[in-house]
Design a protein around this motif. Sequence first.
Motif, short mmCIF file in Angstrom:
data_model
loop_
_atom_site.label_atom_id
_atom_site.label_comp_id
_atom_site.label_asym_id
_atom_site.label_seq_id
_atom_site.Cartn_x
_atom_site.Cartn_y
_atom_site.Cartn_z
N SER A 1 49.85 22.02 9.67
CA SER A 1 50.35 21.07 8.68
C SER A 1 51.86 21.22 8.50
CB SER A 1 49.64 21.28 7.34
OG SER A 1 50.21 20.47 6.35
N ARG A 2 52.32 22.46 8.39
CA ARG A 2 53.76 22.72 8.24
C ARG A 2 54.53 22.29 9.49
NH1 ARG A 2 56.19 26.10 4.70
NH2 ARG A 2 57.34 27.04 6.41
N LEU A 3 53.97 22.55 10.66
CA LEU A 3 54.61 22.17 11.92
C LEU A 3 54.75 20.65 12.01
CD1 LEU A 3 55.65 22.96 14.81
CD2 LEU A 3 53.28 22.56 15.55
N VAL A 4 53.66 19.95 11.76
CA VAL A 4 53.69 18.48 11.84
C VAL A 4 54.69 17.91 10.85
CG1 VAL A 4 52.32 16.38 11.46
CG2 VAL A 4 51.35 18.27 12.79
N THR A 5 54.64 18.39 9.61
CA THR A 5 55.57 17.90 8.59
C THR A 5 57.02 18.17 8.99
OG1 THR A 5 53.89 18.25 6.90
CG2 THR A 5 56.14 18.00 6.13
N SER A 6 57.29 19.33 9.56
CA SER A 6 58.66 19.65 9.97
C SER A 6 59.14 18.74 11.10
CB SER A 6 58.79 21.12 10.39
OG SER A 6 58.19 21.36 11.65
N HIS A 7 58.23 18.30 11.96
CA HIS A 7 58.61 17.38 13.03
C HIS A 7 58.91 15.98 12.50
CE1 HIS A 7 58.02 19.46 17.01
NE2 HIS A 7 57.63 20.39 16.15
N TYR A 8 58.35 15.63 11.36
CA TYR A 8 58.65 14.33 10.75
C TYR A 8 60.06 14.29 10.16
CZ TYR A 8 54.14 11.90 10.84
OH TYR A 8 53.02 11.22 11.24
N GLN B 1 40.61 33.53 10.39
CA GLN B 1 40.58 32.56 9.29
C GLN B 1 40.81 31.14 9.80
OE1 GLN B 1 39.70 33.82 6.24
NE2 GLN B 1 39.55 35.65 7.53
N LEU B 2 40.11 30.20 9.23
CA LEU B 2 40.33 28.78 9.50
C LEU B 2 41.59 28.29 8.78
CD1 LEU B 2 39.47 25.93 10.45
CD2 LEU B 2 38.06 25.79 8.39
N CYS B 3 41.83 28.83 7.59
CA CYS B 3 42.91 28.32 6.74
C CYS B 3 44.28 28.44 7.38
CB CYS B 3 42.90 29.02 5.38
SG CYS B 3 43.11 30.81 5.47
N PHE B 4 44.56 29.55 8.06
CA PHE B 4 45.92 29.74 8.55
C PHE B 4 46.31 28.76 9.65
CE2 PHE B 4 49.25 31.61 11.16
CZ PHE B 4 50.27 31.59 10.23
N PRO B 5 45.53 28.55 10.70
CA PRO B 5 45.97 27.58 11.70
C PRO B 5 46.08 26.15 11.14
CG PRO B 5 43.84 28.53 12.35
CD PRO B 5 44.31 29.24 11.12
N VAL B 6 45.22 25.81 10.19
CA VAL B 6 45.31 24.48 9.57
C VAL B 6 46.60 24.37 8.76
CG1 VAL B 6 44.24 22.92 7.88
CG2 VAL B 6 42.82 24.10 9.56
N TYR B 7 46.90 25.40 7.98
CA TYR B 7 48.13 25.45 7.18
C TYR B 7 49.36 25.42 8.09
CZ TYR B 7 51.85 27.78 4.51
OH TYR B 7 53.04 28.12 3.93
N ALA B 8 49.37 26.25 9.12
CA ALA B 8 50.52 26.32 10.03
C ALA B 8 50.73 25.00 10.76
CB ALA B 8 50.34 27.47 11.02
N LEU C 1 63.78 9.12 3.61
CA LEU C 1 62.48 9.30 2.98
C LEU C 1 62.01 10.73 3.15
CD1 LEU C 1 60.44 6.18 4.24
CD2 LEU C 1 61.44 6.51 1.98
N THR C 2 61.32 11.23 2.14
CA THR C 2 60.61 12.50 2.30
C THR C 2 59.24 12.18 2.91
OG1 THR C 2 59.55 12.36 0.13
CG2 THR C 2 61.73 13.45 0.23
N TYR C 3 58.55 13.22 3.35
CA TYR C 3 57.23 13.00 3.93
C TYR C 3 56.26 12.35 2.93
CZ TYR C 3 52.79 13.84 6.19
OH TYR C 3 51.53 13.68 6.72
N PRO C 4 56.16 12.83 1.67
CA PRO C 4 55.26 12.15 0.72
C PRO C 4 55.67 10.70 0.45
CG PRO C 4 55.82 14.34 -0.09
CD PRO C 4 56.70 14.07 1.10
N GLN C 5 56.97 10.43 0.41
CA GLN C 5 57.44 9.05 0.22
C GLN C 5 57.02 8.18 1.41
OE1 GLN C 5 61.64 9.66 -0.29
NE2 GLN C 5 61.47 9.94 -2.50
N TYR C 6 57.10 8.74 2.61
CA TYR C 6 56.67 8.02 3.81
C TYR C 6 55.19 7.66 3.72
CZ TYR C 6 55.60 7.42 8.84
OH TYR C 6 55.17 6.95 10.07
N LEU C 7 54.37 8.58 3.23
CA LEU C 7 52.94 8.30 3.10
C LEU C 7 52.70 7.13 2.14
CD1 LEU C 7 51.48 11.93 2.93
CD2 LEU C 7 51.67 10.42 4.93
N VAL C 8 53.42 7.11 1.03
CA VAL C 8 53.31 5.99 0.09
C VAL C 8 53.72 4.69 0.78
CG1 VAL C 8 54.29 4.95 -2.02
CG2 VAL C 8 53.59 7.37 -2.00
N MET C 9 54.82 4.74 1.48
CA MET C 9 55.31 3.53 2.16
C MET C 9 54.30 3.05 3.22
SD MET C 9 58.00 2.75 0.53
CE MET C 9 58.66 1.43 1.55
#
Length: 143
Positions: free
Chosen positions: A18-25, A9-16, A34-42
Motif C-alpha cells: 500500500s505504501r509503495l503504490v501510494t508513493s508511486h502515485y 504475517q499477512l499484514c506487513f506485505p499488504v501494508y508495505a 492532488l493528494t492521493y485521498p483527493q485523487y480518490l474523491v475525484m
Amino acid sequence: MKQLKLSNQLCFPVYALSRLVTSHYQPFLGELDLTYPQYLVMLLLWEHRTMTVKALGQALMLDSGTLTPLLKRLEAKKLIKRTRSTEDERVVNIQLTTAGTALKEQAAGIPQQMQQSLGLSQEEVRGLKNLIEPILHRHDKED
C-alpha cells in the motif's frame, strides 16, 4: 513462536505494498496538485458527477471527520462545490466544478503510468484486483 515472525504475517506485505503504490502515485498527482485521498474523491466524482458526502465516505471507507477537511481543500482549489440538499439539510451534495471536470483529461494517463511505474503487466494488475476486491467486499458487508 513462529506465528509472530514478521515474515509470517499477512499484514506487513499488504501494508508495505500500500505504501509503495501510494508513493508511486505522488509524482503523477503532484502535477495535478492532488493528494492521493483527493485523487480518490475525484475519481468517484469523475465517474458519478455528483455524490453525497455519505456516499463518498462509504465508497472510500472514510469517516466524515477525515472526509470533510479533504473536501474543504478540494473546494478551496475550486475543483468541487459543496451544497446542502433542499430536501434534507443534513445531506451535503458534492459536485464537480468546471475546473474539476477539466482536470479529468490531465489525469487520464495516470492508470497506465502507474502500471508502468510499478512494472506490472495488465494481467498482474487484474490478478491483484481479483484477489483484493472480494476480501474488501466481504469486509464491507460485515460492517
